[in-house]
Every structure is written in structure tokens, then in C-alpha cells.
Design a protein around this motif. Structure first.
Motif, PDB file in Angstrom:
ATOM      1  N   ASN A   4       0.867  -1.187   0.000  1.00 11.02           N
ATOM      2  CA  ASN A   4       0.000   0.000   0.000  1.00 11.02           C
ATOM      3  C   ASN A   4       0.902   1.235   0.000  1.00 11.02           C
ATOM      4  OD1 ASN A   4      -2.026   1.832   0.340  1.00 11.02           O
ATOM      5  ND2 ASN A   4      -2.877   0.902   2.186  1.00 11.02           N
ATOM      6  N   LEU A  19       2.983   4.881  -0.219  1.00  9.61           N
ATOM      7  CA  LEU A  19       2.953   6.075   0.630  1.00  9.61           C
ATOM      8  C   LEU A  19       2.918   7.333  -0.231  1.00  9.61           C
ATOM      9  CD1 LEU A  19       5.863   4.922   2.973  1.00  9.61           C
ATOM     10  CD2 LEU A  19       3.405   4.534   3.280  1.00  9.61           C
ATOM     11  N   ILE A  20       2.353   8.392   0.301  1.00  6.67           N
ATOM     12  CA  ILE A  20       2.387   9.672  -0.409  1.00  6.67           C
ATOM     13  C   ILE A  20       3.644  10.433   0.027  1.00  6.67           C
ATOM     14  CG2 ILE A  20       1.246  11.916  -0.671  1.00  6.67           C
ATOM     15  CD1 ILE A  20      -1.448  10.420  -0.336  1.00  6.67           C
ATOM     16  N   VAL A  52      -0.208  11.406  -8.886  1.00  9.05           N
ATOM     17  CA  VAL A  52       0.599  10.208  -9.139  1.00  9.05           C
ATOM     18  C   VAL A  52       1.309  10.368 -10.480  1.00  9.05           C
ATOM     19  CG1 VAL A  52       0.512   7.716  -9.575  1.00  9.05           C
ATOM     20  CG2 VAL A  52      -0.910   8.723  -7.759  1.00  9.05           C
ATOM     21  N   LEU A 112       5.524  -0.032  -6.778  1.00  2.75           N
ATOM     22  CA  LEU A 112       5.036   0.533  -8.040  1.00  2.75           C
ATOM     23  C   LEU A 112       6.106   1.386  -8.732  1.00  2.75           C
ATOM     24  CD1 LEU A 112       1.503   1.739  -6.856  1.00  2.75           C
ATOM     25  CD2 LEU A 112       2.027  -0.323  -8.172  1.00  2.75           C
ATOM     26  N   THR A 131       5.308   4.128 -10.028  1.00  5.91           N
ATOM     27  CA  THR A 131       4.791   5.495  -9.907  1.00  5.91           C
ATOM     28  C   THR A 131       4.946   5.969  -8.471  1.00  5.91           C
ATOM     29  OG1 THR A 131       2.610   4.549  -9.510  1.00  5.91           O
ATOM     30  CG2 THR A 131       3.074   5.291 -11.760  1.00  5.91           C
ATOM     31  N   VAL A 132       4.928   7.295  -8.316  1.00  7.40           N
ATOM     32  CA  VAL A 132       5.022   7.868  -6.968  1.00  7.40           C
ATOM     33  C   VAL A 132       3.915   8.915  -6.805  1.00  7.40           C
ATOM     34  CG1 VAL A 132       6.778   9.556  -7.723  1.00  7.40           C
ATOM     35  CG2 VAL A 132       6.547   9.020  -5.294  1.00  7.40           C
ATOM     36  N   ALA A 183       4.561  10.117   3.885  1.00  6.82           N
ATOM     37  CA  ALA A 183       3.659  10.163   5.037  1.00  6.82           C
ATOM     38  C   ALA A 183       2.261   9.649   4.692  1.00  6.82           C
ATOM     39  CB  ALA A 183       3.557  11.589   5.580  1.00  6.82           C
ATOM     40  N   SER A 228      -1.446   8.390   6.475  1.00 10.23           N
ATOM     41  CA  SER A 228      -2.145   8.884   7.657  1.00 10.23           C
ATOM     42  C   SER A 228      -1.561   8.225   8.909  1.00 10.23           C
ATOM     43  CB  SER A 228      -3.635   8.602   7.536  1.00 10.23           C
ATOM     44  OG  SER A 228      -3.840   7.255   7.172  1.00 10.23           O
ATOM     45  N   GLU A 260      -8.832  12.838   3.837  1.00  8.21           N
ATOM     46  CA  GLU A 260      -7.544  12.780   3.174  1.00  8.21           C
ATOM     47  C   GLU A 260      -7.589  13.475   1.811  1.00  8.21           C
ATOM     48  OE1 GLU A 260      -9.351  10.316   4.138  1.00  8.21           O
ATOM     49  OE2 GLU A 260      -8.276   9.013   5.537  1.00  8.21           O
ATOM     50  N   ILE A 279      -6.695  12.191  -4.704  1.00  5.93           N
ATOM     51  CA  ILE A 279      -5.575  11.613  -5.459  1.00  5.93           C
ATOM     52  C   ILE A 279      -5.959  11.493  -6.930  1.00  5.93           C
ATOM     53  CG2 ILE A 279      -3.947   9.696  -5.712  1.00  5.93           C
ATOM     54  CD1 ILE A 279      -4.430   8.880  -2.875  1.00  5.93           C
ATOM     55  N   LYS A 319      -5.639   0.238  -8.884  1.00  9.26           N
ATOM     56  CA  LYS A 319      -4.622   1.240  -9.190  1.00  9.26           C
ATOM     57  C   LYS A 319      -4.105   1.932  -7.940  1.00  9.26           C
ATOM     58  CE  LYS A 319      -3.555   2.940 -13.049  1.00  9.26           C
ATOM     59  NZ  LYS A 319      -3.323   3.979 -14.029  1.00  9.26           N
ATOM     60  N   ALA A 320      -5.014   2.250  -7.019  1.00  8.44           N
ATOM     61  CA  ALA A 320      -4.569   2.775  -5.715  1.00  8.44           C
ATOM     62  C   ALA A 320      -4.695   1.615  -4.748  1.00  8.44           C
ATOM     63  CB  ALA A 320      -5.423   3.941  -5.264  1.00  8.44           C
ATOM     64  N   PRO A 321      -3.591   0.927  -4.489  1.00  3.36           N
ATOM     65  CA  PRO A 321      -3.680  -0.331  -3.761  1.00  3.36           C
ATOM     66  C   PRO A 321      -4.372  -0.221  -2.405  1.00  3.36           C
ATOM     67  CG  PRO A 321      -1.523  -0.057  -4.717  1.00  3.36           C
ATOM     68  CD  PRO A 321      -2.232   1.249  -4.884  1.00  3.36           C
TER      69      PRO A 321
HETATM   70  P1  AMP Z   1      -2.805   7.469   3.122  1.00  2.00           P
HETATM   71  O1  AMP Z   1      -1.402   7.925   3.093  1.00  2.00           O
HETATM   72  O2  AMP Z   1      -3.139   6.611   4.278  1.00  2.00           O
HETATM   73  O3  AMP Z   1      -3.727   8.602   2.907  1.00  2.00           O
HETATM   74  O4  AMP Z   1      -2.913   6.538   1.868  1.00  2.00           O
HETATM   75  C1  AMP Z   1      -2.243   6.911   0.708  1.00  2.00           C
HETATM   76  C2  AMP Z   1      -3.014   6.440  -0.453  1.00  2.00           C
HETATM   77  O5  AMP Z   1      -2.384   6.905  -1.634  1.00  2.00           O
HETATM   78  C3  AMP Z   1      -3.059   4.951  -0.509  1.00  2.00           C
HETATM   79  O6  AMP Z   1      -4.372   4.479  -0.402  1.00  2.00           O
HETATM   80  C4  AMP Z   1      -2.463   4.619  -1.838  1.00  2.00           C
HETATM   81  O7  AMP Z   1      -3.207   3.636  -2.482  1.00  2.00           O
HETATM   82  C5  AMP Z   1      -2.436   5.918  -2.619  1.00  2.00           C
HETATM   83  N1  AMP Z   1      -1.201   5.965  -3.394  1.00  2.00           N
HETATM   84  C6  AMP Z   1       0.011   6.281  -2.968  1.00  2.00           C
HETATM   85  N2  AMP Z   1       0.925   6.140  -3.948  1.00  2.00           N
HETATM   86  C7  AMP Z   1       0.272   5.715  -5.029  1.00  2.00           C
HETATM   87  C8  AMP Z   1       0.655   5.372  -6.372  1.00  2.00           C
HETATM   88  N3  AMP Z   1       1.916   5.425  -6.770  1.00  2.00           N
HETATM   89  N4  AMP Z   1      -0.307   4.971  -7.201  1.00  2.00           N
HETATM   90  C9  AMP Z   1      -1.584   4.902  -6.786  1.00  2.00           C
HETATM   91  N5  AMP Z   1      -2.008   5.200  -5.550  1.00  2.00           N
HETATM   92  C10 AMP Z   1      -1.102   5.602  -4.680  1.00  2.00           C
END
Ligand code: AMP
Ligand code: MG
Length: 396
Positions: free
Chosen positions: A71, A73-74, A109, A124, A126-127, A150, A152, A189, A192, A238-240
Motif C-alpha cells: 500500500n 505512501l504519499i 501520481v 510501483l 509510480t510515486v 507520510a 495517515s 484525506e 488523489i 490502481k490505488a492499492p
Molecule cells: P494514506 O497515506 O493513508 O492517505 O494513503 C495513501 C493512499 O495513496 C493509498 O491508499 C495509496 O493507495 C495511494 N497511493 C500512494 N501512492 C500511489 C501510487 N503510486 N499509485 C496509486 N495510488 C497511490
């Protein structure tokens, strides 16, 4: 480990950072730079930060949250200058959106560059990148001198944290520090949007609405199919993050939804009187159905949580307090909370996760929640609520 709490007294009181606050942020930034974990406030929810370029820091984030490591990270930045090094190239659409919405609650992304470790992106290519607007987040990222991964700052699966207290509940003893900057303003949140392909795709709704994205880009934005229906376990979305149960209180929850519950009808040519009638009818249907469901569950001996709105609170209070009320005999088994004002959706976004957490505190066995408008910010609110309810929605 003992978790340090950096409370930013002046910022909490006045919204400005004092010398003392900045001194605390310097210490927190130093921890991040060295690979430690720090929870910090942003305008959406609190984030659990680590140095995005160190794979061990990302691994530690997953461990502290108990989050599955696929899953992603952002990655948070504090200035546009920090973007190019993190991505293969900056798409034209990203420039347009950044000019309009950064700093702010929008995550984009893009294809990642080699310096971003796969540990940060959940494997992935992608970032996901965001530049938060919150003064404390911005200053902390600057002082750390690194991009900050980071998610949540909650234990995976629990409602997202919108205050330092929520972070303390979930992560105390598991991370080096928590920066207390008061409550998060928005409360849900970030939006995205995936810009790694030809067509922009909305992966998660947030305060920057899909209408705002379309308007800025002057083109269609697709909705990720996972937004509209619960996911098949075998699909890799796509957004795991979307395949996991999210934002969830401990108790099972159902939502009672009516298409008329928004108060802002699609048909703008409707008269104000007709709109009000439709709105009132919608609320009547919702509260009647909610009360039936509450009675049924109470009769089974369960302790019930009711999540309603300022506009409907009195209806339940009457049923509870009036001798002849339908819920009167169950009054000791009911916990009722308003999520906010339907007429002012931002209040609902702001309170939602705190209300879900409070229901856990009050140890209810089952939650009956009113549904809200699905439009604009309401789309983001209902997305989180449906996940919390495991998609259990009754339409009336
Ligand atoms: P949170 O940080 O808890 O708000 O969760 C971050 C969300 O961003 C996650 O559910 C991820 O699926 C989504 N996310 C982060 N990076 C990517 C990416 N490279 N591609 C798709 N979704 C992403
Ligand atoms: Mg999260």
C-alpha cells in the motif's frame, strides 16, 4: 521507545509559529532527516512522516502502522523545486494542477525517478506526491531537508487521525515524535489523481473535487472503477490502498441514504420551495428508516451508535426523550452524535473521523449512520463513510 510530543503552543493559540515552536520543528526535522518517524499535522489529516528516500524509513512506517507493504505512501514536498528529482518527468497536466491547487489537499501520481525507493511506492513504478498547505507541515518538511513519505498517522484500518490525541492513541511508543499542531481543518484525506497515463484518473475523492480538476485541466477526468463498486479481492487496484478495509470503527455500520438528502438538487431550475420540500422529504425518509433499524437492533439487546446531522438531531432526541417515543425504552443503550451540518458540508468532513473514533470509545455494538449528499465534498465524505460501513448502504 518513548515518543516525544512537540506541542506548538503559539501555533495552536494564534496560527503563527513562535521561535519556540520553530525550535521544536527543527528537532522534529532532524529526526526525519536521520531516518526516524514523526507524526505531524496537515490540513487534511495527521501524517506519519519518514524520509522518503530511505527505504528503511519507509519499512518502519509500514511496521509502525501495521500497514500492508504493498500500500504505497504519499511523498510530501514543501516547494515546487523538490518535484523534478522525484519523477521521470513532470507531465503538463501536473504543472497546471500544481499552479492552481498546490500547496493544498491534492496528491498527484506520476512515474517515479530512480531515487525513490520501491519501499516507498509499495513496489510501483509510480510515486504519489503532495505539497501540503499547512504551515507546520510545510516548515517541518523544509527543515528536514528531505521529501517526507507520510501516510495517515493511524494504525492501519482505524479511522484517520485528525488530532494529535488520535496519533497518541494509535502510535505512542511506536514512533520517535508527534508534533501537536491542533485539529486538522479539512478532516478527510487528499484528493488523489493519477497522471501517469494519457487520461487523468481520480483514485480518491477529497476536498479538491473532480469538477475542480476538470475545470482546471479543461478535459474529462475518469473515475477509477474501484470508486464505484466494492472491489473483487482478486483485482489489483490502481490505488492499492483501496482493497483494504479502511477508516473503520470497530462496530459494524450501516448507512441510510436518500438521493434527496443533499438539499442542493441537480435541477437548478427547481424553485426554492420545491428544493426545500424535496430536502425535507429526503430527511424524513432517512430518519424514519434509521429509527426502524435502530429499534430492531436495540431489540436484539445491542448498544447502538447513531450518527446523524445537526438538522436531524432533534428528531432522534424526541423519540428518545418523549415518554411515547419509539426509542424511549432503549434510551440507556443509545449513543447519539451529530457529524455536522448538512448545510455546511465542511463541518461533516472535519468531524467525521473523530465521530467514528468516539463511537469506538463509547463501545457501541452497531452503528446506524445517516448518509449525506454525494456531490462535491459530499462525494469524498460518502466515499469514506461507505468504506467504514463495508459498503452497507440502505437506499430509501
Ligand atoms: P494514506 O497515506 O493513508 O492517505 O494513503 C495513501 C493512499 O495513496 C493509498 O491508499 C495509496 O493507495 C495511494 N497511493 C500512494 N501512492 C500511489 C501510487 N503510486 N499509485 C496509486 N495510488 C497511490
Ligand atoms: Mg490512511
Amino acid at each position: 521507545m518513548e515518543t516525544k510530543i512537540f506541542r506548538l503552543n503559539e501555533y495552536i493559540n494564534s496560527g503563527s509559529l513562535s521561535e519556540e515552536d520553530i525550535e521544536k520543528l527543527k528537532q522534529a526535522g532532524e529526526i526525519l532527516k536521520k531516518g526516524g518517524l514523526v507524526a505531524f499535522p496537515t490540513e487534511t489529516v495527521y501524517g506519519l512522516g519518514g524520509n522518503a528516500l530511505l527505504k528503511d524509513a519507509s519499512k518502519d512506517i509500514y511496521a509502525a502502522k501495521g500497514r500492508p507493504s504493498d500500500n504505497p505512501l504519499i511523498v510530501h514536498i514543501s516547494d515546487m523545486d523538490e518535484l523534478p528529482q522525484l519523477v521521470e518527468s513532470v507531465p503538463e497536466m501536473a504543472v497546471k494542477l500544481a499552479v492552481k491547487f498546490w500547496p493544498g489537499p491534492l496528491t498527484m501520481v506520476m512515474k517515479k525517478s530512480d531515487i525513490v525507493p520501491y519501499e516507498t511506492t509499495g513496489g510501483l513504478d509510480t510515486v504519489a506526491i503532495r505539497m501540503p498547505e499547512h504551515k507546520v507541515a510545510n516548515m517541518l518538511i523544509k527543515l528536514s531537508e528531505v521529501p517526507v513519505a507520510a501516510p495517515s498517522a493511524n494504525i492501519s484500518g482505524r479511522p484517520s487521525p485528525t488530532s494529535a490525541e488520535h496519533c497518541i492513541e494509535d502510535l505512542s511508543g511506536r514512533i520517535e515524535a508527534i508534533v501537536d499542531g491542533g485539529a486538522s481543518a479539512i478532516g478527510v484525506e487528499s484528493t488523489i489523481v493519477d497522471l501517469s497515463g494519457e487520461v487523468p484518473v481520480l483514485l480518491r475523492p477529497g476536498a479538491i473535487t473532480v469538477e475542480m480538476l476538470k475545470e482546471c485541466l479543461q478535459r474529462e477526468v475518469m473515475l477509477d472503477p474501484a470508486l464505484e463498486k466494492p472491489l473483487d479481492k482478486n483485482i489489483r487496484p490502481k490505488a492499492p490502498g483501496m482493497k483494504y478495509r479502511h477508516y473503520a470503527p470497530k462496530a459494524p455500520m450501516i448507512i441510510i441514504q436518500s438521493e434527496y438528502s443533499s438539499g442542493d438538487s441537480e435541477t437548478d431550475n427547481m424553485s426554492e420551495a420545491d428544493k426545500k420540500f424535496e430536502f425535507d422529504e429526503g430527511l424524513k425518509k432517512i430518519t424514519e428508516c434509521a429509527i426502524r433499524n435502530i429499534e430492531e437492533k436495540c431489540a436484539e439487546g445491542l448498544k447502538l451508535g447513531i450518527i446523524c446531522s445537526d438538522e436531524t438531531m432533534d428528531i432522534y432526541m424526541h423519540e428518545i426523550n418523549d415518554q411515547s417515543g419509539k426509542l424511549h425504552s432503549y434510551r440507556d443503550k443509545l449513543e447519539i452524535m451529530s457529524a455536522g451540518q448538512r448545510a455546511n458540508e465542511i463541518t461533516i468532513a472535519h468531524n467525521l473521523f473523530a465521530v467514528l473514533r468516539e463511537m469506538d470509545e463509547r463501545a457501541v455494538d452497531f452503528i446506524v449512520a445517516e448518509g449525506f449528499s454525494q456531490k462535491k465534498l459530499g462525494y469524498a465524505i460518502m466515499n469514506r463513510m461507505k468504506k467504514a460501513a463495508g459498503q452497507h448502504v440502505i437506499n430509501v
